[in-house]
Scaffold this motif. Structure first.
Motif, PDB file in Angstrom:
ATOM      1  N   GLU A 166       0.830  -1.198   0.000  1.00 27.66           N
ATOM      2  CA  GLU A 166       0.000   0.000   0.000  1.00 27.66           C
ATOM      3  C   GLU A 166       0.870   1.256   0.000  1.00 27.66           C
ATOM      4  OE1 GLU A 166      -3.220   2.388  -0.209  1.00 27.66           O
ATOM      5  OE2 GLU A 166      -3.144   0.205  -0.435  1.00 27.66           O
ATOM      6  N   ARG A 198       2.233   1.651  -3.348  1.00 27.54           N
ATOM      7  CA  ARG A 198       1.176   2.111  -4.264  1.00 27.54           C
ATOM      8  C   ARG A 198       0.998   3.630  -4.145  1.00 27.54           C
ATOM      9  NH1 ARG A 198      -2.557  -1.345  -2.936  1.00 27.54           N
ATOM     10  NH2 ARG A 198      -2.098  -2.828  -4.589  1.00 27.54           N
ATOM     11  N   SER A 243       3.198   5.435  -6.422  1.00 23.58           N
ATOM     12  CA  SER A 243       2.924   5.262  -7.852  1.00 23.58           C
ATOM     13  C   SER A 243       2.706   6.624  -8.505  1.00 23.58           C
ATOM     14  CB  SER A 243       1.679   4.372  -8.045  1.00 23.58           C
ATOM     15  OG  SER A 243       1.416   4.199  -9.422  1.00 23.58           O
ATOM     16  N   GLY A 269      -0.202  -5.189  -7.684  1.00 34.11           N
ATOM     17  CA  GLY A 269      -0.579  -3.798  -7.852  1.00 34.11           C
ATOM     18  C   GLY A 269       0.192  -3.073  -8.930  1.00 34.11           C
ATOM     19  N   CYS A 270       1.063  -3.778  -9.685  1.00 34.63           N
ATOM     20  CA  CYS A 270       1.877  -3.123 -10.711  1.00 34.63           C
ATOM     21  C   CYS A 270       1.032  -2.735 -11.921  1.00 34.63           C
ATOM     22  CB  CYS A 270       3.018  -4.034 -11.153  1.00 34.63           C
ATOM     23  SG  CYS A 270       4.233  -4.380  -9.859  1.00 34.63           S
ATOM     24  N   LYS A 296      -4.185  -3.912 -13.569  1.00 26.11           N
ATOM     25  CA  LYS A 296      -5.292  -3.233 -12.893  1.00 26.11           C
ATOM     26  C   LYS A 296      -6.579  -3.502 -13.612  1.00 26.11           C
ATOM     27  CE  LYS A 296      -2.473   0.430 -10.878  1.00 26.11           C
ATOM     28  NZ  LYS A 296      -2.232   1.880 -10.810  1.00 26.11           N
TER      29      LYS A 296
END
Length: 593
Positions: A551, A554, A557, A574-575, A593
């Protein structure tokens, strides 16, 4: 050229090769003092001649050619005053001789030990400048032995004895020349007799010295390697009860070192017990011959005194010369090890394989993408490519995950992005420009890296995170910020009594695997990288901590580029993009995603 002379010239060439960069003037000063040492040894010996001559027959010395020249330098005085003056001159000559001898010994010792310090630093710097692949093919115990053991063995066992040998040889030559002026026949006989004696013994023991040299080479190498392996892997070794095996191997090498070490003084000093009675017998024989020829005792006494003092100086000098030659021939292996390391390093420099860092580099400001263009890589001594014509483009400020089975090249890919390896073929492009060796330091300054095997130094948490930075440059606020991002701030400030000043132990043994991994992540984020490389960075974390860390990543990001390789899908879920490395020749990507 005879093998003995060839080996001697080869040894001197190698010593000069290593010593020249340290300073020719320093070496020249040491040689000058060695020459002065020999000259003043002669002055000390000859200064006693007038005293003995006056004590034996003052009237005779007053009427001799030498006596007339000597007395012309002094005011008129009685025989008693003349004897006292000659005695004072002899004492001053001997004191001055010993003072110069002490100064020359100090200069050689200081030079050798200062050179050892310089050589250790230079050798370690050269090793650090080698590419990453160099260390994959070397044993760290062997490298440590070269830096610490072999450099010490070379300077203490080869260089210093060699410098001492040169000084002893000069002293012996000048003393024999002095003896030649007093008694030419005795001087020539002594030179030939002593020279032949030591040369014969030296040649007879050549094989023994070679055995000691090879024994030291093998035993020191093995003992360093076994000790480091045992202490470095003490946890699994204790679990598997393998201590006895490693101790036995180390003890075997240590026993060889002890055996070889006990041989060296025997080989070096055995001649002394033979030469002393022979030399004393020769002196007695010379006196008897002179007496038989009818020489007056008052004439024999000064000559006998000079010969006795010359012998007193000469015999230890020649014996030390022999011992030191024996010493540096039995320790020759240390010179060869250090010399070969420097030769290899210079060859690598000429071929462009050395990556010399000039300290801190400014990060590259890249704007678009990092591209691997048809990259292939084969490890040395293998035939199978780990990556084969692999291409991928990593857009800036995106996240990309690489998955694949063990051996698919995930960690190799990270090493290529780190510029620790150079592609066997293909190119690494930064904004379309090739990553050249000159750009590597600046490129690495843009990267934050979390390896699979975490390395921590035996120091505080703050020094581990700000690795390599002086204490006065460590930003405390930045430490807390990156530790919060790595989900370890609460652990440091609440559970550790000393907080950021807590010492983690060698390789972080006082921390759990997950704690070490989170510290490594904090280190990777500390310098505000634009590219973050994660090599199995969450493998030691529990599910809850991993979720918090993912998290946190993320949240980054869009602020920096993140490249993740992992076995667990949860680490890359999560990439923005996933890449399957099962197919090395093509990118198989999909939006995650």
């Amino acid at each position: 050229m005879p093998p003995f002379l060839h080996n001697a010239f080869n040894l001197i060439q190698r010593v000069l090769f290593l010593a020249r960069p340290y300073g020719r003037k320093k070496l020249a000063l040491v040689f000058f003092l060695s020459l002065a040492q020999g000259i003043f040894q002669v002055i000390g010996v000859t200064s006693i001649f007038p005293f003995l001559a006056i004590a034996a027959d003052p009237d005779r010395i007053r009427h001799s050619q030498f006596g007339l020249r000597f007395l012309a330098l002094l005011p008129p005085m009685s025989n008693r005053e003349l004897l006292i003056t000659a005695g004072v001159i002899a004492i001053v000559g001997l004191l001055l001789s010993n003072a110069i001898n002490l100064l020359a010994e100090y200069a050689r010792t200081r030079y050798a030990n200062s050179f050892a310090h310089w050589l250790r630093v230079r050798l370690l710097r050269r090793m650090a400048a080698q590419p990453y692949g160099y260390f994959l093919q070397r044993n760290s115990g062997d490298l440590l032995r070269k830096v610490m053991g072999d450099v010490g063995g070379y300077t203490g066992g080869v260089l210093l004895p060699l410098l001492d040998s040169i000084a002893r040889a000069l002293t012996a030559i000048l003393l024999l020349a002095t003896l030649f002026l007093v008694q030419p026949v005795i001087a020539i006989s002594a030179a030939l007799g002593l020279g032949a004696f030591y040369l014969i013994i030296f040649r007879l023991l050549a094989r023994k010295r070679q055995e000691v040299n090879e024994g030291f080479r093998t035993a020191f190498s093995g003992s360093y390697r076994d000790a480091q392996q045992m202490l470095g892997g003490i946890k699994p070794i204790k679990v598997h009860r393998a201590e006895a095996h490693f101790l036995s191997r180390f003890a075997g090498h240590s026993a060889v070192v002890a055996q070889m070490s006990s041989r060296v003084p025997i080989i070096a000093n055995s001649t002394r017990y033979l030469i002393e009675p022979l030399a004393f017998g020769g002196l007695v024989l010379a006196v008897v011959v002179l007496a038989v020829k009818g020489r007056d005792f008052s004439d024999i006494l000064p000559n006998l005194g000079v010969m006795a003092v010359a012998g007193y100086r000469l015999l230890p000098t020649i014996q030390l010369l022999y011992s030191q030659v024996t010493q540096f021939t039995t320790m020759r292996y240390s010179l060869d090890e250090v010399f070969e390391e420097f030769v290899d390093a210079e060859l690598d420099e000429k071929s462009g394989k050395v990556e010399i860092s000039a300290g801190k580099a400014r990060p590259i400001e890249w704007r678009d993408a990092v591209t691997l263009d048809e990259v292939s890589f084969i490890y040395p001594r293998t035939d199978r490519p780990v990556l084969d014509r692999f291409s991928v483009t990593i857009q800036k400020n995106t996240s990309i995950g690489f998955i694949g089975p063990t051996g698919s090249g995930k960690s190799t890919l990270i090493d290529l992005l780190l510029a620790l390896h150079r592609p066997t073929s293909g190119r690494v492009l930064i904004d379309g420009k090739p990553l050249t060796p000159e750009l590597i330091p600046s490129w690495q300054a843009t990267i934050g890296y979390v390896p699979q095997d975490i390395f921590l130094i035996d120091d505080t948490i703050s020094r581990n995170i700000a690795l390599g930075m002086p204490d006065n440059e460590i930003d405390t606020a930045r430490l807390r910020e990156v530790c919060a991002m790595a989900q370890i701030l609460d652990f440091i400030e609440i559970e550790l009594r000393d907080g950021f000043h807590t010492t983690v132990g060698e390789r972080g043994v006082r921390l759990s695997g997950g704690e070490r991994q989170r510290l490594a992540l904090a280190r990777a984020l500390y310098h505000q990288p634009s590219l973050l490389l994660l090599d199995e960075a969450t493998s030691s974390l529990d599910t809850a901590t991993e979720a918090k860390l993912i998290e946190a990543l993320r949240n980054l990001s869009g602020k920096l580029t993140i490249v993740t390789v992992a076995h667990r899908f949860s680490a890359v879920a999560g990439c923005d993009t996933l890449v399957d490395l099962s197919n090395k020749s093509a990118v198989v990507a999909e939006t995650a995603k």
